[in-house]
Design a protein around this motif. Structure first.
Motif, mmCIF file in Angstrom:
data_model
loop_
_atom_site.group_PDB
_atom_site.id
_atom_site.type_symbol
_atom_site.label_atom_id
_atom_site.label_comp_id
_atom_site.label_asym_id
_atom_site.label_seq_id
_atom_site.Cartn_x
_atom_site.Cartn_y
_atom_site.Cartn_z
ATOM 1 N N THR A 139 -8.285 79.683 -43.697
ATOM 2 C CA THR A 139 -9.710 79.393 -43.839
ATOM 3 C C THR A 139 -10.523 80.561 -43.293
ATOM 4 O O THR A 139 -10.222 81.094 -42.228
ATOM 5 C CB THR A 139 -10.080 78.109 -43.077
ATOM 6 O OG1 THR A 139 -9.370 77.010 -43.643
ATOM 7 C CG2 THR A 139 -11.568 77.834 -43.160
ATOM 8 N N LYS A 140 -11.539 80.955 -44.050
ATOM 9 C CA LYS A 140 -12.433 82.020 -43.617
ATOM 10 C C LYS A 140 -13.866 81.499 -43.643
ATOM 11 O O LYS A 140 -14.142 80.449 -44.220
ATOM 12 C CB LYS A 140 -12.283 83.254 -44.516
ATOM 13 C CG LYS A 140 -12.591 83.023 -45.994
ATOM 14 C CD LYS A 140 -12.171 84.230 -46.823
ATOM 15 C CE LYS A 140 -12.449 84.044 -48.299
ATOM 16 N NZ LYS A 140 -13.869 84.071 -48.661
ATOM 17 N N HIS A 141 -14.762 82.252 -43.015
ATOM 18 C CA HIS A 141 -16.157 81.833 -42.926
ATOM 19 C C HIS A 141 -17.102 82.936 -43.406
ATOM 20 O O HIS A 141 -18.271 82.946 -43.054
ATOM 21 C CB HIS A 141 -16.499 81.427 -41.492
ATOM 22 C CG HIS A 141 -15.608 80.342 -40.962
ATOM 23 N ND1 HIS A 141 -15.702 79.035 -41.373
ATOM 24 C CD2 HIS A 141 -14.587 80.396 -40.081
ATOM 25 C CE1 HIS A 141 -14.788 78.303 -40.753
ATOM 26 N NE2 HIS A 141 -14.101 79.116 -39.965
ATOM 27 N N GLN A 142 -16.573 83.834 -44.227
ATOM 28 C CA GLN A 142 -17.348 84.938 -44.774
ATOM 29 C C GLN A 142 -16.671 85.382 -46.053
ATOM 30 O O GLN A 142 -15.690 84.794 -46.478
ATOM 31 C CB GLN A 142 -17.470 86.088 -43.775
ATOM 32 C CG GLN A 142 -16.153 86.691 -43.340
ATOM 33 C CD GLN A 142 -15.414 85.862 -42.314
ATOM 34 O OE1 GLN A 142 -16.034 85.337 -41.394
ATOM 35 N NE2 GLN A 142 -14.108 85.736 -42.466
ATOM 36 N N TRP A 143 -17.162 86.423 -46.689
ATOM 37 C CA TRP A 143 -16.603 86.861 -47.962
ATOM 38 C C TRP A 143 -15.168 87.360 -47.830
ATOM 39 O O TRP A 143 -14.307 86.990 -48.612
ATOM 40 C CB TRP A 143 -17.461 87.980 -48.571
ATOM 41 C CG TRP A 143 -18.826 87.537 -49.003
ATOM 42 C CD1 TRP A 143 -19.294 86.253 -49.086
ATOM 43 C CD2 TRP A 143 -19.896 88.385 -49.428
ATOM 44 N NE1 TRP A 143 -20.585 86.240 -49.527
ATOM 45 C CE2 TRP A 143 -20.993 87.530 -49.748
ATOM 46 C CE3 TRP A 143 -20.061 89.756 -49.568
ATOM 47 C CZ2 TRP A 143 -22.211 88.024 -50.202
ATOM 48 C CZ3 TRP A 143 -21.270 90.251 -50.011
ATOM 49 C CH2 TRP A 143 -22.336 89.385 -50.327
#
Length: 202
Positions: A105-109
């Motif tokens: 999971t990421k929270h940016q591009w």
């Protein structure tokens, strides 16, 4: 002149699929529809799974909105223009998540910043990544530039990615990706995998 894509060594190659999730596939893709990209990406992902190669499924999500970047800009985010979907951060059913996939999971591009993707790749001796997903000029491009700065070899599955505009997609494929990796179709990449296996048998 393109560099030859010899049989990829799957012991040192990973497939990274960007944002093939419910909340992203509702967007309008160009030049390919997101449905076309999901189908192509699924074909590539399954080919890697069949060879028991490293597959990383990336998704972008937020718990409360405060963990997502929200700078002051001159242009509204295109990612807010899609039709709301149920379970937006869930990987689409056509791709699914298997027990052998690396799910992050990421929270940016980009897929590297703020995640342990680089750590997990290096622990497995991976030096080459194959990239696909949505969108070409956002998640895919940002991840590619991060990977370049980390020293990875890259192969771009050009018919398994699409932009949010034709101009965005074409610009990245024409001016950026050829300088940091190799551009190939899904079938060419799968053929490279098959050719590697055949060479082992001979």
């Amino acid at each position: 002149m393109m560099n030859e894509l010899k049989g990829l060594n799957l012991e040192s190659t990973a497939l990274i699929a960007i944002d093939l999730q419910n909340g992203v596939v509702t967007l309008q893709g160009e030049p390919y529809s997101t449905a076309e990209i999901v189908a192509k990406a699924a074909k590539l992902i399954n080919a890697f799974r069949e060879k028991e190669a490293f597959v990383a499924l990336l998704r972008v999500t937020s718990k409360d909105g405060k963990d997502i970047l929200n700078p002051v800009t001159d242009s509204p985010s295109q990612f807010r223009s899609g039709t709301p979907s149920k379970n937006p951060s869930e990987i689409v059913s056509e791709i699914g998540v298997t027990e052998n996939d690396f799910f992050i999971t990421k929270h940016q591009w980009g897929a590297f910043y703020g995640t342990d993707l680089d750590l997990q790749l290096r622990r497995r001796g991976i030096d080459t990544i194959v990239l696909c997903g949505i969108a070409t000029g956002y998640g895919v491009d940002t991840t590619a530039r991060e990977a370049y700065q980390h020293g990875y070899n890259q192969v771009f599955a050009i018919d398994a990615m699409t932009g949010l505009s034709l101009e965005e997609h074409d610009y990245v494929l024409k001016y950026i990706f050829p300088k940091i990796g190799r551009l190939r179709t899904v079938d060419e990449i799968i053929d490279s995998i098959s050719n590697k296996e055949k060479s082992k048998e001979m």
